[in-house]
Design a protein around this motif. Structure first.
Motif, PDB file in Angstrom:
ATOM      1  N   SER A  50      -3.096  -1.118  -3.858  1.00 48.44           N
ATOM      2  CA  SER A  50      -4.121  -1.388  -2.851  1.00 48.44           C
ATOM      3  C   SER A  50      -4.459  -2.870  -2.811  1.00 48.44           C
ATOM      4  O   SER A  50      -4.135  -3.635  -3.727  1.00 48.44           O
ATOM      5  CB  SER A  50      -5.385  -0.579  -3.154  1.00 48.44           C
ATOM      6  OG  SER A  50      -5.954  -1.024  -4.359  1.00 48.44           O
ATOM      7  N   ARG A  51      -5.130  -3.264  -1.751  1.00 51.05           N
ATOM      8  CA  ARG A  51      -5.548  -4.662  -1.602  1.00 51.05           C
ATOM      9  C   ARG A  51      -6.499  -5.085  -2.720  1.00 51.05           C
ATOM     10  O   ARG A  51      -6.312  -6.162  -3.308  1.00 51.05           O
ATOM     11  CB  ARG A  51      -6.190  -4.853  -0.233  1.00 51.05           C
ATOM     12  CG  ARG A  51      -6.569  -6.285   0.037  1.00 51.05           C
ATOM     13  CD  ARG A  51      -7.198  -6.445   1.392  1.00 51.05           C
ATOM     14  NE  ARG A  51      -6.175  -6.284   2.403  1.00 51.05           N
ATOM     15  CZ  ARG A  51      -6.372  -6.476   3.688  1.00 51.05           C
ATOM     16  NH1 ARG A  51      -7.561  -6.822   4.121  1.00 51.05           N
ATOM     17  NH2 ARG A  51      -5.403  -6.318   4.542  1.00 51.05           N
ATOM     18  N   ALA A  64       0.834  -1.207   0.000  1.00 52.62           N
ATOM     19  CA  ALA A  64       0.000   0.000   0.000  1.00 52.62           C
ATOM     20  C   ALA A  64       0.868   1.256   0.000  1.00 52.62           C
ATOM     21  O   ALA A  64       0.533   2.246  -0.658  1.00 52.62           O
ATOM     22  CB  ALA A  64      -0.920   0.009   1.214  1.00 52.62           C
TER      23      ALA A  64
END
Length: 92
Positions: free
Chosen positions: A70-71, A65
């Motif tokens: 991002s996830r 991140a």
């Protein structure tokens, strides 16, 4: 650009190698066909992503991140990679 690919390679290296090995193992255990390998790879890749990064190395998401990944982006990449391999195998 090269830096981003290097970072993504570090992320997916932990998933790809075991996914390939498990998929080969399953496809040899079942009647070996390329479709079996593609389907097992498509199913095993997200499972390994979950076990490795959601359960075992949960704090590594902060590292990615901070680098701008991002996830949801990493999960989408996992799904797209699995579909890509499955589609390539369908055309072989």
């Amino acid at each position: 650009m090269v830096r981003n690919f290097t970072i993504l390679w570090i992320f997916y290296k932990k998933i790809l190698i075991p996914a390939l090995l498990f998929s080969l193992l399953i496809s040899f255990w079942l009647p070996y066909r390329l479709e079996t390998f593609g389907l097992s790879f498509l199913l095993i890749l997200p499972v390994l992503h979950y076990f490795i990064y959601e359960l075992r190395f949960k704090s590594e998401y902060y590292f990615y991140a901070n680098l701008g990944f991002s996830r949801p982006f990493l999960w989408a990449g996992t799904i797209v990679l699995g579909l890509f391999v499955k589609i390539i195998i369908l055309f072989l």
